[in-house]
Design a protein around this motif. Structure first.
Motif, PDB file in Angstrom:
ATOM      1  N   UNK A  23      72.658 111.930  -7.250  1.00  0.00           N
ATOM      2  CA  UNK A  23      71.371 111.242  -7.395  1.00  0.00           C
ATOM      3  C   UNK A  23      71.522 109.858  -8.012  1.00  0.00           C
ATOM      4  N   UNK A  24      72.715 109.535  -8.538  1.00  0.00           N
ATOM      5  CA  UNK A  24      72.935 108.207  -9.110  1.00  0.00           C
ATOM      6  C   UNK A  24      72.965 107.140  -8.034  1.00  0.00           C
ATOM      7  N   UNK A  25      73.219 107.559  -6.776  1.00  0.00           N
ATOM      8  CA  UNK A  25      73.307 106.570  -5.701  1.00  0.00           C
ATOM      9  C   UNK A  25      72.421 106.885  -4.498  1.00  0.00           C
ATOM     10  N   UNK A  26      72.080 108.143  -4.329  1.00  0.00           N
ATOM     11  CA  UNK A  26      71.311 108.537  -3.152  1.00  0.00           C
ATOM     12  C   UNK A  26      69.915 109.012  -3.549  1.00  0.00           C
ATOM     13  N   UNK A  27      68.927 108.719  -2.689  1.00  0.00           N
ATOM     14  CA  UNK A  27      67.566 109.173  -2.979  1.00  0.00           C
ATOM     15  C   UNK A  27      67.386 110.632  -2.547  1.00  0.00           C
ATOM     16  N   UNK A  28      66.259 111.193  -2.922  1.00  0.00           N
ATOM     17  CA  UNK A  28      66.027 112.629  -2.697  1.00  0.00           C
ATOM     18  C   UNK A  28      66.022 112.994  -1.222  1.00  0.00           C
ATOM     19  N   UNK A  29      65.407 112.176  -0.389  1.00  0.00           N
ATOM     20  CA  UNK A  29      65.337 112.498   1.037  1.00  0.00           C
ATOM     21  C   UNK A  29      66.730 112.531   1.659  1.00  0.00           C
ATOM     22  N   UNK A  30      67.582 111.616   1.255  1.00  0.00           N
ATOM     23  CA  UNK A  30      68.949 111.606   1.774  1.00  0.00           C
ATOM     24  C   UNK A  30      69.708 112.847   1.317  1.00  0.00           C
ATOM     25  N   UNK A  31      69.532 113.206   0.047  1.00  0.00           N
ATOM     26  CA  UNK A  31      70.196 114.397  -0.475  1.00  0.00           C
ATOM     27  C   UNK A  31      69.690 115.664   0.203  1.00  0.00           C
ATOM     28  N   UNK A  32      68.416 115.701   0.538  1.00  0.00           N
ATOM     29  CA  UNK A  32      67.872 116.859   1.273  1.00  0.00           C
ATOM     30  C   UNK A  32      68.574 117.008   2.619  1.00  0.00           C
ATOM     31  N   UNK A  33      68.850 115.868   3.251  1.00  0.00           N
ATOM     32  CA  UNK A  33      69.562 115.918   4.530  1.00  0.00           C
ATOM     33  C   UNK A  33      70.973 116.464   4.363  1.00  0.00           C
ATOM     34  N   UNK A  34      71.653 116.062   3.294  1.00  0.00           N
ATOM     35  CA  UNK A  34      72.998 116.577   3.036  1.00  0.00           C
ATOM     36  C   UNK A  34      72.947 118.083   2.751  1.00  0.00           C
ATOM     37  N   UNK A  35      71.892 118.517   2.042  1.00  0.00           N
ATOM     38  CA  UNK A  35      71.743 119.940   1.726  1.00  0.00           C
ATOM     39  C   UNK A  35      71.594 120.758   3.011  1.00  0.00           C
ATOM     40  N   UNK A  36      70.843 120.233   3.944  1.00  0.00           N
ATOM     41  CA  UNK A  36      70.628 120.943   5.202  1.00  0.00           C
ATOM     42  C   UNK A  36      71.917 121.056   6.015  1.00  0.00           C
TER      43      UNK A  36
END
Length: 266
Positions: free
Chosen positions: A188-201
């Motif tokens: 989260x220090x570099x990526x926003x929540x929506x991007x991280x959600x995509x990685x989670x998927x």
């Protein structure tokens, strides 16, 4: 009368005595011919007196040149030579110094994959149209599990603190150790929540221990076996994890985000 008797007794004439003293004084200051010649030589005009030292140096007989040079020019010449050497050294250092890297990726235990990491870097530089490939550094020779000279722990700590390492690639165990030493930043220090959600998927997120997670608040790395770019390069190990490190600088952060995009987690 006593005085007159005294004069008469001695037979001395005061005026004559005075003249005699003057004569002796005059005679005592008369110079010999040799002394006069010496004075004349000293009083003669020095042909070097009104000309520059350099002109004098050129006109001196050969045997007198070196002593004259040592006395008048040697110190200045040495100082000038040292000054020129310092200036030349500074100019060469400035012209040949590599630019400050915009992204530095430290790989741990990847000593045998130099050509593959070079290919990874080349692809990123080409994709992002970076005009100087020295702005991106990807090195796989770091080690924090060795002894003595083979352990880079102090070096890595110093580089991370200085912001000279922006991302890290390591296997699961090393990644967990890097996290234990607080050398890895949360995703989260570099990526926003929506991007991280995509990685989670895509199943790419891992926690501090390198274990898969779909909780974006616990995400500290990305599983490179989920990277289309990483797996397309023949020979790279598929059990590696990439994470962010010190990316406080805006340029480092931008390049790190671009590098993650380049890795294509699908």
């Amino acid at each position: 009368m006593a005085d007159d008797d005294k004069l008469e007794t001695t037979g001395a004439d005061p005026a004559a005595a005075n003249d005699a003293n003057n004569t002796n004084d005059t005679n005592s200051t008369v110079l010999t011919d040799e002394q006069l010649a010496a004075v004349a030589a000293l009083a003669s005009t020095n042909k070097y007196a009104k000309q520059s030292k350099w002109t004098t140096f050129k006109e001196l007989p050969r045997e007198d040149k070196w002593p004259f040079f040592v006395q008048h020019f040697l110190l200045g010449t040495v100082i000038a030579a040292v000054a020129v050497a310092v200036v030349v050294s500074l100019v060469v250092t400035f012209l040949t110094r590599p630019p400050q890297a915009e992204l530095t990726v430290a790989g741990f235990g990847l000593d045998d994959y130099t050509s593959q990491l070079d290919e990874l870097k080349s692809g990123f530089v080409t994709q992002r149209k970076i005009d100087d490939d020295r702005l991106v550094q990807i090195t796989g020779t770091y080690n924090i599990g060795g002894n003595g000279y083979t352990d880079d722990s102090a070096k890595v700590m110093t580089m991370v603190t200085a912001g000279d390492i922006n991302m890290m690639i390591a296997d699961k165990d090393t990644f967990a150790e890097l996290n234990a030493r607080q050398l890895v930043s949360a995703m989260s220090a570099a990526e926003d929540t929506s991007t991280l959600d995509g990685f989670a998927k895509s199943g790419a997120l891992v926690d501090k221990q390198g274990e898969p997670t779909d909780d974006v608040t616990q995400a500290y790395g990305l599983d490179l076996s989920k990277s289309a770019t990483w797996t397309s390069i023949t020979g790279l190990p598929d059990d590696m994890i990439v994470g962010f490190s010190n990316i406080n600088d805006d340029m480092n952060k931008t390049r790190a985000q671009e590098f993650v995009d380049y890795l294509r987690f699908e």
